[in-house]
Write a protein that holds these residues in place. Structure first.
Motif, PDB file in Angstrom:
ATOM      1  N   GLU A 130      -2.367   4.461  14.265  1.00 41.26           N
ATOM      2  CA  GLU A 130      -2.057   3.878  12.960  1.00 41.26           C
ATOM      3  C   GLU A 130      -3.239   3.030  12.519  1.00 41.26           C
ATOM      4  O   GLU A 130      -3.973   2.506  13.355  1.00 41.26           O
ATOM      5  N   ILE A 131      -3.417   2.891  11.197  1.00 44.46           N
ATOM      6  CA  ILE A 131      -4.390   1.932  10.675  1.00 44.46           C
ATOM      7  C   ILE A 131      -3.763   1.152   9.534  1.00 44.46           C
ATOM      8  O   ILE A 131      -2.806   1.612   8.907  1.00 44.46           O
ATOM      9  N   ILE A 132      -4.314  -0.030   9.296  1.00 43.13           N
ATOM     10  CA  ILE A 132      -3.990  -0.816   8.111  1.00 43.13           C
ATOM     11  C   ILE A 132      -5.322  -1.073   7.428  1.00 43.13           C
ATOM     12  O   ILE A 132      -6.248  -1.613   8.038  1.00 43.13           O
ATOM     13  N   LEU A 133      -5.407  -0.668   6.181  1.00 42.46           N
ATOM     14  CA  LEU A 133      -6.663  -0.651   5.442  1.00 42.46           C
ATOM     15  C   LEU A 133      -6.569  -1.497   4.185  1.00 42.46           C
ATOM     16  O   LEU A 133      -5.583  -1.411   3.454  1.00 42.46           O
ATOM     17  N   SER A 134      -7.589  -2.310   3.934  1.00 42.84           N
ATOM     18  CA  SER A 134      -7.646  -3.104   2.700  1.00 42.84           C
ATOM     19  C   SER A 134      -8.266  -2.265   1.596  1.00 42.84           C
ATOM     20  O   SER A 134      -9.418  -1.855   1.701  1.00 42.84           O
ATOM     21  N   THR A 135      -7.485  -2.001   0.547  1.00 38.99           N
ATOM     22  CA  THR A 135      -8.003  -1.237  -0.587  1.00 38.99           C
ATOM     23  C   THR A 135      -8.113  -2.164  -1.796  1.00 38.99           C
ATOM     24  O   THR A 135      -7.648  -3.307  -1.744  1.00 38.99           O
ATOM     25  N   ASN A 136      -8.679  -1.669  -2.870  1.00 37.53           N
ATOM     26  CA  ASN A 136      -8.807  -2.479  -4.077  1.00 37.53           C
ATOM     27  C   ASN A 136      -7.461  -2.792  -4.718  1.00 37.53           C
ATOM     28  O   ASN A 136      -7.362  -3.685  -5.556  1.00 37.53           O
ATOM     29  N   SER A 137      -6.414  -2.062  -4.339  1.00 37.47           N
ATOM     30  CA  SER A 137      -5.085  -2.319  -4.888  1.00 37.47           C
ATOM     31  C   SER A 137      -4.125  -2.906  -3.847  1.00 37.47           C
ATOM     32  O   SER A 137      -2.929  -2.908  -4.034  1.00 37.47           O
ATOM     33  N   GLY A 138      -4.662  -3.398  -2.732  1.00 35.45           N
ATOM     34  CA  GLY A 138      -3.842  -4.006  -1.686  1.00 35.45           C
ATOM     35  C   GLY A 138      -3.986  -3.270  -0.373  1.00 35.45           C
ATOM     36  O   GLY A 138      -4.730  -2.296  -0.256  1.00 35.45           O
TER      37      GLY A 138
END
Length: 134
Positions: A21-29
């Motif tokens: 699994e990953i948790i990724l910071s995007t420009n929309s959260g």
């Protein structure tokens, strides 16, 4: 079931391995990605990339870029990235203090924008070092 994660920067490959699994910071959260995630292409923000493999979480300081998710393959093209264990905590804290001072002394719009970006990058590196694994 696993995901294949590849994290590349202009200078080197940061990661190329299977993950759970990953948790990724995007420009929309932030987005969480598990196996069989819907295909997506997204801009990546300056922030933390959290990687789970073998029951352990690993943190990467990611300095923006782009991500593509499709068929359990994740490719992240980052402007720069560092695995938290490769970051010197003292140097990261010192860089943060310098960035804060530079922002307070910034003159003009351009300098303020550049100083703010440098501050965000420095904060992300400090956060990566200070993240508690769970």
């Amino acid at each position: 079931m696993t995901l294949n994660l590849c994290v590349l920067t202009p200078n080197r490959m940061i990661w190329d391995s299977e993950v759970k699994e990953i948790i990724l910071s995007t420009n929309s959260g932030q987005i969480g990605v598990l196996p069989n995630h819907a295909p997506i292409a997204t801009a990546v923000d300056i922030g933390l990339l959290r990687i789970r493999r073998n029951g352990q979480w690993l943190t990467v300081a990611l300095m923006g870029g782009f991500a593509r998710i499709s068929n359990n393959e994740i490719t992240i093209l980052g402007n720069d990235a560092e695995i938290s264990t490769d970051i010197d905590p003292q140097e990261a804290k010192q860089t943060l203090e310098i960035a804060e001072a530079n922002l307070s002394r910034a003159e003009g719009k351009r300098q303020a924008i550049e100083s703010n970006l440098a501050l965000r990058r420095a904060r992300t590196r400090v956060e990566a070092v200070n993240v508690i694994s769970y």
